[in-house]
Design a protein around this motif. Structure first.
Motif, mmCIF file in Angstrom:
data_model
loop_
_atom_site.group_PDB
_atom_site.id
_atom_site.type_symbol
_atom_site.label_atom_id
_atom_site.label_comp_id
_atom_site.label_asym_id
_atom_site.label_seq_id
_atom_site.Cartn_x
_atom_site.Cartn_y
_atom_site.Cartn_z
ATOM 1 N N ASN A 5 -34.621 -6.018 -30.856
ATOM 2 C CA ASN A 5 -35.469 -4.437 -30.333
ATOM 3 C C ASN A 5 -36.767 -4.586 -30.541
ATOM 4 O O ASN A 5 -37.558 -3.935 -30.342
ATOM 5 N N PHE A 6 -37.034 -4.465 -31.770
ATOM 6 C CA PHE A 6 -38.561 -4.097 -32.514
ATOM 7 C C PHE A 6 -39.701 -4.617 -31.276
ATOM 8 O O PHE A 6 -40.567 -4.434 -30.934
ATOM 9 N N ILE A 7 -39.538 -5.767 -30.777
ATOM 10 C CA ILE A 7 -40.452 -6.535 -29.636
ATOM 11 C C ILE A 7 -40.176 -5.704 -28.193
ATOM 12 O O ILE A 7 -41.376 -5.588 -28.012
ATOM 13 N N GLU A 8 -39.194 -5.960 -27.979
ATOM 14 C CA GLU A 8 -38.379 -4.527 -26.809
ATOM 15 C C GLU A 8 -39.788 -3.121 -26.242
ATOM 16 O O GLU A 8 -39.809 -2.801 -26.154
ATOM 17 N N SER A 11 -42.866 -4.039 -26.517
ATOM 18 C CA SER A 11 -43.476 -3.982 -24.496
ATOM 19 C C SER A 11 -43.275 -2.564 -24.581
ATOM 20 O O SER A 11 -44.331 -2.567 -23.460
ATOM 21 N N LYS A 12 -42.830 -1.526 -24.752
ATOM 22 C CA LYS A 12 -42.251 -0.308 -23.695
ATOM 23 C C LYS A 12 -43.692 0.255 -24.232
ATOM 24 O O LYS A 12 -44.160 0.702 -23.238
ATOM 25 N N ARG A 13 -44.018 0.444 -25.304
ATOM 26 C CA ARG A 13 -44.935 1.102 -25.550
ATOM 27 C C ARG A 13 -46.213 0.404 -25.333
ATOM 28 O O ARG A 13 -47.659 1.286 -25.196
ATOM 29 N N SER A 14 -46.751 -0.129 -25.344
ATOM 30 C CA SER A 14 -48.302 -0.803 -25.254
ATOM 31 C C SER A 14 -48.274 -1.667 -23.679
ATOM 32 O O SER A 14 -49.194 -2.624 -23.124
ATOM 33 N N GLY A 15 -47.338 -2.188 -23.302
ATOM 34 C CA GLY A 15 -47.136 -3.062 -21.963
ATOM 35 C C GLY A 15 -47.674 -4.349 -21.340
ATOM 36 O O GLY A 15 -47.490 -4.748 -20.710
ATOM 37 N N ILE A 16 -46.807 -4.880 -22.920
ATOM 38 C CA ILE A 16 -47.701 -6.300 -22.844
ATOM 39 C C ILE A 16 -46.140 -6.802 -22.824
ATOM 40 O O ILE A 16 -44.671 -6.478 -22.861
ATOM 41 N N ASP A 17 -45.791 -8.215 -21.580
ATOM 42 C CA ASP A 17 -44.816 -8.775 -21.311
ATOM 43 C C ASP A 17 -44.204 -9.022 -22.874
ATOM 44 O O ASP A 17 -44.229 -9.397 -23.670
ATOM 45 N N LYS A 18 -42.136 -9.218 -22.766
ATOM 46 C CA LYS A 18 -42.168 -9.302 -23.919
ATOM 47 C C LYS A 18 -42.357 -10.872 -24.091
ATOM 48 O O LYS A 18 -41.851 -11.127 -25.188
ATOM 49 N N ASP A 19 -42.597 -11.938 -23.333
ATOM 50 C CA ASP A 19 -42.625 -13.269 -23.853
ATOM 51 C C ASP A 19 -43.702 -13.727 -24.128
ATOM 52 O O ASP A 19 -43.758 -14.613 -25.321
ATOM 53 N N GLU A 20 -44.935 -12.683 -24.084
ATOM 54 C CA GLU A 20 -46.106 -13.164 -24.784
ATOM 55 C C GLU A 20 -46.301 -12.760 -25.606
ATOM 56 O O GLU A 20 -46.693 -12.536 -26.776
ATOM 57 N N LEU A 21 -45.790 -11.134 -26.002
ATOM 58 C CA LEU A 21 -45.073 -10.362 -27.597
ATOM 59 C C LEU A 21 -44.318 -11.499 -27.872
ATOM 60 O O LEU A 21 -45.228 -11.263 -29.389
ATOM 61 N N SER A 22 -43.900 -11.855 -27.675
ATOM 62 C CA SER A 22 -42.477 -12.482 -28.099
ATOM 63 C C SER A 22 -43.081 -13.698 -29.487
ATOM 64 O O SER A 22 -43.210 -14.243 -30.455
ATOM 65 N N GLU A 23 -44.271 -14.732 -28.428
ATOM 66 C CA GLU A 23 -44.950 -16.005 -28.495
ATOM 67 C C GLU A 23 -45.825 -15.164 -29.740
ATOM 68 O O GLU A 23 -46.245 -15.798 -30.855
ATOM 69 N N ILE A 24 -46.490 -14.078 -29.480
ATOM 70 C CA ILE A 24 -47.776 -13.794 -30.602
ATOM 71 C C ILE A 24 -46.796 -13.322 -31.875
ATOM 72 O O ILE A 24 -47.447 -13.336 -32.941
ATOM 73 N N PHE A 25 -45.864 -12.904 -32.003
ATOM 74 C CA PHE A 25 -44.766 -12.399 -32.993
ATOM 75 C C PHE A 25 -44.970 -13.762 -34.403
ATOM 76 O O PHE A 25 -44.940 -13.498 -35.056
ATOM 77 N N ASN A 26 -44.253 -14.421 -33.155
ATOM 78 C CA ASN A 26 -43.756 -16.057 -34.141
ATOM 79 C C ASN A 26 -44.518 -16.204 -34.243
ATOM 80 O O ASN A 26 -45.069 -17.073 -35.425
#
Length: 94
Positions: A5-8, A11-26
């Motif tokens: 939910n956090f990543i989603e 992603s909505k607020r920043s416009g960054i792709d979820k997969d890319e954002l998930s990797e950055i978060f990891n």
């Protein structure tokens, strides 16, 4: 809110792709875990490792005094901004 939910939401607020954002978060979590003993994030809070010295206790089975192990606990201290928001939400809830 869980991780997905956090990543989603980010992603909505920043416009960054979820997969890319998930990797950055990891990567962020890996670095945070490596430095958790004294991690401070301005505007969020800080994590501190608290080390408790061993205690001496009486073992009734063996009838001996023994020493416990050193304990390490991770404590989180929220920032003032987060504390204010939490207090405000609690007041509105009750």
């Amino acid at each position: 809110m869980n991780r997905s939910n956090f990543i989603e939401e980010v992603s909505k607020r920043s416009g960054i792709d979820k997969d890319e954002l998930s990797e950055i978060f990891n990567i962020f979590l890996e670095v945070a875990i490596e430095n958790i003993h004294n991690l401070s994030i301005r505007g969020f809070g800080k994590f501190q490792a608290r080390i408790y010295k061993p205690k001496i206790y009486h073992d009734v089975v063996e009838n001996k005094l023994k020493k416990s192990a050193t304990r390490v606990r991770i404590a989180f201290v929220p920032s003032e901004k987060i504390l204010r928001n939490l207090k405000k939400e609690i007041r509105e809830y009750f």
